[in-house]
Design a protein around this motif. Structure first.
Motif, short mmCIF file in Angstrom:
data_model
loop_
_atom_site.label_atom_id
_atom_site.label_comp_id
_atom_site.label_asym_id
_atom_site.label_seq_id
_atom_site.Cartn_x
_atom_site.Cartn_y
_atom_site.Cartn_z
N TYR A 165 13.25 5.54 -31.84
CA TYR A 165 14.46 4.84 -32.32
C TYR A 165 15.53 4.95 -31.31
CZ TYR A 165 17.83 3.68 -35.89
OH TYR A 165 19.13 3.57 -36.21
N ALA A 166 15.80 6.82 -30.97
CA ALA A 166 16.76 7.07 -30.56
C ALA A 166 17.14 5.86 -29.06
CB ALA A 166 17.25 8.42 -30.48
N VAL A 167 16.10 5.88 -28.70
CA VAL A 167 15.64 5.42 -27.06
C VAL A 167 16.61 3.86 -27.01
CG1 VAL A 167 14.25 4.47 -25.38
CG2 VAL A 167 14.45 7.37 -25.84
N ALA A 168 15.58 3.28 -28.34
CA ALA A 168 16.16 2.10 -28.42
C ALA A 168 17.29 1.36 -28.86
CB ALA A 168 15.23 2.00 -29.52
N ALA A 169 17.74 2.63 -30.24
CA ALA A 169 19.91 2.52 -30.17
C ALA A 169 20.13 2.19 -29.06
CB ALA A 169 19.58 3.44 -31.95
N LEU A 170 20.41 3.07 -28.85
CA LEU A 170 20.59 3.92 -26.87
C LEU A 170 21.37 2.26 -26.01
CD1 LEU A 170 22.34 6.27 -25.08
CD2 LEU A 170 20.18 5.83 -24.15
N SER A 193 35.43 -3.90 -31.73
CA SER A 193 36.50 -4.61 -32.58
C SER A 193 35.60 -4.40 -34.09
CB SER A 193 36.42 -6.37 -32.47
OG SER A 193 34.82 -6.62 -32.83
N VAL A 194 36.34 -4.35 -35.07
CA VAL A 194 35.75 -4.26 -36.41
C VAL A 194 34.27 -4.98 -36.83
CG1 VAL A 194 36.02 -4.39 -39.36
CG2 VAL A 194 37.64 -3.58 -37.25
N GLU A 195 34.21 -6.15 -36.55
CA GLU A 195 33.53 -6.51 -36.44
C GLU A 195 31.93 -6.43 -35.51
OE1 GLU A 195 36.47 -7.83 -35.70
OE2 GLU A 195 36.83 -8.86 -37.73
N LYS A 196 32.14 -5.99 -34.43
CA LYS A 196 31.23 -4.69 -34.36
C LYS A 196 30.40 -3.96 -34.31
CE LYS A 196 32.08 -7.77 -29.19
NZ LYS A 196 32.08 -7.21 -28.00
N GLN A 197 31.74 -3.24 -35.23
CA GLN A 197 31.50 -2.01 -35.39
C GLN A 197 30.32 -2.09 -36.95
OE1 GLN A 197 34.58 -0.46 -37.95
NE2 GLN A 197 33.63 1.71 -38.44
N ARG A 198 30.41 -3.38 -37.46
CA ARG A 198 30.32 -3.89 -38.62
C ARG A 198 28.56 -4.14 -38.78
NH1 ARG A 198 34.44 -6.91 -41.91
NH2 ARG A 198 35.99 -4.68 -42.87
N LYS A 199 27.96 -5.32 -37.26
CA LYS A 199 26.85 -5.18 -37.08
C LYS A 199 26.25 -4.78 -36.69
CE LYS A 199 24.71 -9.34 -34.74
NZ LYS A 199 24.11 -8.21 -33.93
N LEU A 200 26.98 -3.70 -35.74
CA LEU A 200 26.17 -2.53 -35.40
C LEU A 200 25.97 -1.28 -36.53
CD1 LEU A 200 24.88 -1.03 -33.01
CD2 LEU A 200 27.22 0.13 -32.15
N GLU A 201 26.45 -1.10 -37.60
CA GLU A 201 26.22 -0.21 -38.05
C GLU A 201 24.64 -1.16 -39.60
OE1 GLU A 201 30.04 1.76 -39.49
OE2 GLU A 201 29.08 0.38 -40.74
N THR A 202 24.87 -2.51 -39.07
CA THR A 202 24.12 -3.26 -40.50
C THR A 202 22.58 -2.80 -39.07
OG1 THR A 202 25.69 -4.35 -41.14
CG2 THR A 202 23.24 -4.94 -40.99
N ASP A 203 23.28 -3.32 -38.02
CA ASP A 203 21.73 -3.58 -37.51
C ASP A 203 21.17 -1.88 -37.23
OD1 ASP A 203 21.95 -6.34 -37.10
OD2 ASP A 203 22.95 -5.60 -34.74
N LEU A 204 21.99 -1.07 -36.94
CA LEU A 204 20.80 0.59 -36.87
C LEU A 204 20.56 0.76 -38.30
CD1 LEU A 204 23.78 2.17 -34.50
CD2 LEU A 204 21.41 1.58 -34.00
N GLN A 205 21.23 0.55 -39.39
CA GLN A 205 20.57 1.40 -40.77
C GLN A 205 19.08 0.55 -40.53
OE1 GLN A 205 24.21 0.28 -42.85
NE2 GLN A 205 24.75 2.54 -42.18
N ARG A 206 18.91 -1.44 -40.76
CA ARG A 206 18.22 -2.26 -40.95
C ARG A 206 16.56 -1.92 -40.03
NH1 ARG A 206 16.27 -6.48 -38.43
NH2 ARG A 206 18.63 -6.14 -37.02
N ARG A 207 17.22 -1.32 -38.85
CA ARG A 207 15.83 -0.52 -38.50
C ARG A 207 15.18 0.37 -38.08
NH1 ARG A 207 18.38 -3.64 -32.26
NH2 ARG A 207 18.03 -6.08 -32.98
N ALA A 208 16.18 1.12 -38.59
CA ALA A 208 16.03 2.37 -39.08
C ALA A 208 14.72 3.09 -40.00
CB ALA A 208 17.05 3.55 -39.59
N PRO A 209 13.25 3.77 -39.51
CA PRO A 209 12.57 3.53 -40.05
C PRO A 209 12.46 4.58 -41.38
CG PRO A 209 11.72 4.77 -38.95
CD PRO A 209 13.06 4.27 -38.42
N GLY A 210 11.83 4.66 -42.42
CA GLY A 210 12.19 5.51 -44.18
C GLY A 210 12.05 6.83 -43.35
N PRO A 211 11.16 7.22 -42.82
CA PRO A 211 11.73 9.32 -42.51
C PRO A 211 12.91 9.95 -41.67
CG PRO A 211 9.42 8.21 -41.36
CD PRO A 211 10.09 7.04 -41.92
N ILE A 212 13.20 8.84 -40.92
CA ILE A 212 14.29 8.82 -40.12
C ILE A 212 15.78 9.49 -40.93
CG2 ILE A 212 15.63 8.83 -37.96
CD1 ILE A 212 12.95 7.40 -36.78
#
Length: 641
Positions: A165-170, A193-212
């Motif tokens: 997950y960390a490598v892919a997020a990088l 930008s704020v827009e990119k911040q929100r999108k990045l946070e959404t993508d990282l949270q959506r892709r994070a698997p449950g155990p992490i």
């Protein structure tokens, strides 16, 4: 009978010997007890109650279970200070040592564009070279500095999943720090930008698997707000903000605290930004909000340092005058207050002057009512057509030179406010501008308030009744990357991308499928996508690899020509290394000649327990199409045809 002299002497010696032996026995016993008691006392004084002391003649026996090897040695030393050390016999045990705690494996991934540093401790079983090679393959990474250390210990269960997950997020974070340990990832980064911040946070949270356990610290530069606007209303519907701007968290807290003191309920949106007209913004805005609360109903609007306070008709005039007087004395010098108490004259005729503009969901705009003169009509018509499209504007307003002064500016301000909506209406009257409608922009209320306060000036009242609909939000309405790939796959199920035999030139009949794929990708938004080229096994392997790369590059170029945003796309030629059918048959070779579209950093199949595979991983969702004939040393059957 008389005893002989010899007998007397012998008896005397025997009695003396017995007496000496008895005396020696009791003396030795006394020494033995004294030594044991002395050692016992010394050990108790040193808080070593776990020892047992016994005497065996002149020897002192120490037994018991020492809590550590150091304590066992200390007990021998203490006993040796009471009696001769050679007399101390060690018969002690030591508590079994607990298992050594496993090390805490962790990595710091420090990336600054092309430079990537790895610092930390990893399990010896981790393929270190493969990790470095994988990171070196990330887009934009030019140099990987390996400062990792290893420990030969069992690999934590969630370590591989966390590392993937960390490598892919990088991949999405060119300037960032990612801290990871088994089951925990912390991402620290900055976006543009704020827009990119929100999108990045959404993508990282959506892709994070449950155990992490994911922690995000992603920042973005604050927007420049001009004019710096705040608009607060209290009416029959309650208290609310139409717009709220603050320069610091403390300022935002003071503003919201003042608003809640005047009846605001629930959450309120207050944007942090640059451009505050005075360091005393918090004091000025909170004072004005509290003043409005004391008046009862009305609105207060800040446009930079200009403040307009308008009371409702139901307000008490005496209270209004008193509160406004106090507010004028409270406001910092830089702020200019314009206070309005509406005057009502029931006997005076009210003119019918009104201008309205309506925007339909289909984009049609109708302009009705009154404008001041021909120049005003042309200005409003031209402005509307430039904002909504020439073919979508219907102008039916008539000329009326009796409309109030500044009418044309109010009309243009209303049209600009209307352009912020997906559909709705704006009404301009002698006393107010009202904007109603629906929007897909969460900040539309603040934007409209900023427009009207800037265009209308001091003393002008306006009402905003705009509803945010997430379905109309362009970002929220974008399909997910997985949905995009599924759409591409459905296109390729019945059609294929063909190339001229032995070349990377797309055939004419394949351009239609590229058109359709391009239309899908245009509406996908930013997506990281790999275009993979594949061939059959005919010909030399190195030639097939080069041909597959050329064909993948051609498809990427074709999509760019069709105005697809390909910033996150990569083209990779796999040659004959990944067949999906038998190369011994013509049908199988035809299937192996293909172009595949796959997500980069997509979720891996469940059976691999991996997430966010890198480009080289094969566990991504795929949409496949035909790549055409392969290059070969000898002409294939298709080339011969």
């Amino acid at each position: 009978m008389r005893l002989s002299t010899v007998s007397i002497l012998g008896g005397t010696f025997v009695a003396a010997a017995a007496l000496s032996a008895t005396t020696a026995f009791f003396a030795a016993l006394a020494v033995e007890r004294s030594s044991a008691d002395g050692v016992r006392l010394a050990l108790d004084t040193e808080a070593m109650n776990w020892t047992d002391v016994a005497a065996n003649g002149l020897q002192i026996m120490l037994s018991g279970t020492a809590p550590s090897e150091a304590e066992r040695f200390r007990a021998i030393t203490v006993a040796g200070q009471v009696v001769d050390a050679s007399r101390v016999i060690d018969d002690m045990d030591v508590t079994a040592s607990k298992g050594i705690a496993p090390p805490r494996f962790s990595i710091e991934l420090l990336r600054n564009d092309g430079q990537l540093n790895l610092i930390g401790l990893i399990p010896a079983a981790t393929d270190r070279d493969a990790l470095v090679e994988r990171l070196s393959g990330l887009p934009g990474v030019e140099n990987v500095v390996d400062l990792l250390e290893t420990a030969d210990h069992r690999v934590p269960e969630s370590w591989p999943l966390t590392l993937d997950y960390a490598v892919a997020a990088l991949r999405e974070l060119p300037r960032s720090k990612i801290s990871l340990s088994a089951g925990e990832v912390t991402v620290t980064a900055m976006t543009s930008s704020v827009e990119k911040q929100r999108k990045l946070e959404t993508d990282l949270q959506r892709r994070a698997p449950g155990p992490i356990d994911l922690t995000l610290d992603i920042s973005a530069p604050r927007p420049v707000i001009t004019p710096f606007t705040l608009r607060y209303l209290i009416d029959e519907q309650g208290a609310r903000f139409d717009a709220c701007s603050a320069d610091t968290e403390e300022t935002r807290r003071r503003i919201l605290t003042a608003a809640r003191g005047t009846g605001l309920e629930g959450e309120a949106r207050c944007v942090l930004g640059l451009g505050v007209p005075s360091p005393e913004w918090a004091e000025a805005t909170s004072s004005a909000i509290l003043a409005l609360g004391r008046i009862g109903r009305g609105s207060v609007t800040f446009s930079d340092a200009d403040v307009t306070l308008i009371a409702a008709e139901s307000a008490d005039r005496a209270t209004f005058d008193r509160v406004v007087g106090e507010l004028e004395n409270t406001l910092p010098d830089v702020f200019a207050l314009h206070a309005v108490f509406p005057e009502t004259d029931e006997g005076a005729p009210r003119g019918p002057a009104e201008f309205s503009a309506t925007l339909s969901p289909e984009g049609q705009v109708q302009l009705r009512g009154r404008v001041h003169d021909e120049l005003s009509r042309q200005s409003a018509d031209s402005y509307a057509r430039s904002r909504f499209g020439s073919d979508d504007v219907y102008f039916a307003a008539r000329l009326d030179d009796s409309v109030p002064e500044g009418w044309s500016l109010r009309v243009l301000a209303g049209l600009q406010a209307l352009s912020e909506l997906a559909n709705g209406a704006v009404t301009v009257t002698e006393t107010a501008v009202t904007v109603r409608g629906v929007t897909g922009n969460a900040d539309a209320n603040a934007d409209i308030a900023r427009i009207l306060s800037d265009r209308l000036g001091d003393g002008e009242d306006f009402t905003i009744e705009v509803t945010y609909d997430e379905k109309l939000d362009p970002e929220a309405a974008l399909p997910t990357p997985e949905e995009c790939i599924a759409d591409v796959k459905s296109i390729q199920e019945s059609r294929k991308i063909n190339f001229e035999p032995g070349s990377a030139t797309v055939t004419g009949d394949s351009r239609a499928i590229l058109d359709d794929i391009a239309e899908v990708l245009k509406f996908c938004g930013p997506v990281d996508l790999e275009i993979g080229g594949h061939t059959d096994s005919q010909g030399r392997e190195i030639m097939n690899e080069q041909l597959s790369q050329d064909r993948a590059d051609t498809v990427l170029a074709e999509l760019r020509q069709r105005r697809v945003k390909t910033a996150g796309f990569v083209a990779t030629g796999y040659g004959e290394t990944q067949p999906i059918a038998d190369n011994d048959t013509e049908e199988g070779r035809e299937e192996n000649r293909r172009i595949e579209f796959s997500l980069i950093a997509a979720a891996a199949p469940a059976e691999t327990d991996s997430v966010l595979e890198s480009t080289a991983d094969s566990g991504t969702e795929e949409a496949t199409g035909e790549a055409g004939d392969d290059a070969a040393e000898e002409p294939s059957e298709d080339e011969q045809n």
